[in-house]
Design an enzyme around this catalytic site. Sequence first.
Site, PDB file in Angstrom:
ATOM      1  N   GLU A 200      53.402  38.274  51.249  1.00 35.76           N
ATOM      2  CA  GLU A 200      52.021  38.172  51.624  1.00 35.76           C
ATOM      3  C   GLU A 200      51.836  37.825  52.663  1.00 35.76           C
ATOM      4  O   GLU A 200      52.100  36.304  53.564  1.00 35.76           O
ATOM      5  CB  GLU A 200      50.892  37.912  51.667  1.00 35.76           C
ATOM      6  CG  GLU A 200      50.500  38.686  49.541  1.00 35.76           C
ATOM      7  CD  GLU A 200      49.109  38.045  49.244  1.00 35.76           C
ATOM      8  OE1 GLU A 200      48.525  37.368  49.864  1.00 35.76           O
ATOM      9  OE2 GLU A 200      48.763  38.795  48.125  1.00 35.76           O
ATOM     10  N   GLU A 388      51.152  42.319  42.396  1.00 40.43           N
ATOM     11  CA  GLU A 388      50.234  41.280  41.871  1.00 40.43           C
ATOM     12  C   GLU A 388      48.902  42.455  41.908  1.00 40.43           C
ATOM     13  O   GLU A 388      48.421  42.878  42.939  1.00 40.43           O
ATOM     14  CB  GLU A 388      49.746  39.895  42.833  1.00 40.43           C
ATOM     15  CG  GLU A 388      51.025  38.455  43.099  1.00 40.43           C
ATOM     16  CD  GLU A 388      49.974  38.154  43.877  1.00 40.43           C
ATOM     17  OE1 GLU A 388      49.507  38.353  43.975  1.00 40.43           O
ATOM     18  OE2 GLU A 388      51.542  37.069  44.697  1.00 40.43           O
TER      19      GLU A 388
HETATM   20  C1  FCB Z   1      47.516  36.466  46.925  1.00 44.28           C
HETATM   21  C2  FCB Z   1      49.028  35.423  46.135  1.00 44.28           C
HETATM   22  C3  FCB Z   1      48.245  34.326  45.558  1.00 44.28           C
HETATM   23  C4  FCB Z   1      46.544  34.275  44.299  1.00 44.28           C
HETATM   24  C5  FCB Z   1      46.516  35.802  44.604  1.00 44.28           C
HETATM   25  C6  FCB Z   1      45.379  35.333  44.171  1.00 44.28           C
HETATM   26  O1  FCB Z   1      46.885  36.553  47.845  1.00 44.28           O
HETATM   27  O2  FCB Z   1      49.686  35.852  46.745  1.00 44.28           O
HETATM   28  O3  FCB Z   1      49.367  33.412  45.190  1.00 44.28           O
HETATM   29  O4  FCB Z   1      46.314  33.375  45.045  1.00 44.28           O
HETATM   30  O5  FCB Z   1      46.340  36.038  45.852  1.00 44.28           O
END
Ligand code: FCB
Length: 482
Positions: A200, A388
Amino acid sequence: MKTLTRRRFGTTLAGTAIAAFTSASLPRIALAQLATASLQRFPSNFLWGCATAAYQIEGAVNEDGRKPSVWDTFSHTPGKTFQGETGDVADDSYHLYKEDIQLLKNLGVTVYRFSISWPRIFPDGTGPANEKGLAYYQRVVDELLKNNITPYITLFHWDLPQALPGGWQSRDTSKAFADYAGYVSRQLSDRVSHFFTINEFTCFTDKSYKTGKFAPGMKLPDAQVNQIRHNAVLAHGMAVQAIRANAKSGTQIGLAENATVCVPVIEDSEQIEAARRATREENAPFLTVVMEGKYTDGYIQREGANAPKVEAGDLKIISSPLDFVGLNVYTPEYVRADSSTTGYVIETRQSSYPRMASDWLYIGPEVIYWAVRNVGDIWKPRALYITENGCSADDVITAAGRIEDTDRVMYLRNHLTHLHRAASEGYPIKGYFLWSLLDNYEWADGYSKRFGIHYVDFKTQKRTPKLSAEWYREVISRNAVE
Ligand code: FCB
């Protein structure tokens, strides 16, 4: 993907289901068929996993030669995080990693995405490597392999060594990152075949140096922020090359990016085209330049004199070919075609727009389909992963000691349904990593936001599977979502 034929992975037994409903007394066999009728099956080699990150789970910040990262400094600075909470102990996974790997095993996952703490390996960012730090990750990898779980390693999940002069403001940090990436990949290459360079971009550039909400908490002018963004994508590209040079051949390299996901307000060709155009523009400083080796004209014009200074050869490095693209998917942006110069507008959310426990986490399950489709259509990556996806919820423990997180189950089920659509349309989606295995340190929100499918009592470090963990285990065992 226009050219791909629509493949169906699930068997639709709609006829059987209707027959079952209209029958006065349901024979057992009909009920059994009904139970599988609405199952949406994923491709047979689809990978199910969970994700975590070092600073959010490990704790042990002073052990075995680790030195501070910018997050240690930031979280210890009064007023920066929720109630001054830090990752000093977090889930203590540094010591409890075997227990955490058993949680993974009980779920039935076959892949696990975790990150390596750069300041454990190079406590000063550069210089001599710390063997004890590396040994910890070798133990984790060995334990995973022993349990038939394939490690997917993120090399940078925001815990930048504090000692690096200027942090991401300095181009030297990009080079230091590549050196670290090359070293780690060489050391672990005998056992690890999948590496993500960076997690990110926006969260350690804009959020860290523009709004100051994340470590190191600076608020710099746009020209400097754009140069930091450039250093970040350059670091990614240099790391791709360093891993290719150091790891065994066949090693798979990608990144994990929270690309802005543009969802067309209406699914017709005009709106879909607007969403596609918006995807390239809205991701111009990060994913677009990584995939295309060029900043968009729109970005350069918008930034004017503040545009990043690009040295000869940078763009080629930044766009080094990848084996896969990882997408961290949370919140949708709804896009509508219009007659402005960009050809699109991003809709403002009304105050009633639903969200989960985190104030930024708006719910729109189709976001996961459009993440895959937009990126798949525009850049045609060889492979895609959801690196994620998950949500915070206001979990409570019942008198019986259970955590019935039906809201999280609702969230996950709906997202997987939309991911199934992407798979069934033939996009090269290879796997899904749920965020997160267990409740952890949620950055500036401290421990106030729980994202885990295992509940963690941060006083005792006891882990308890939530209802969502039971549900996810079922999804994995059926390789399908209902
Ligand atoms: C993302 C992050 C991770 C976590 C989630 C909820 O942006 O990569 O570390 O905090 O959000």
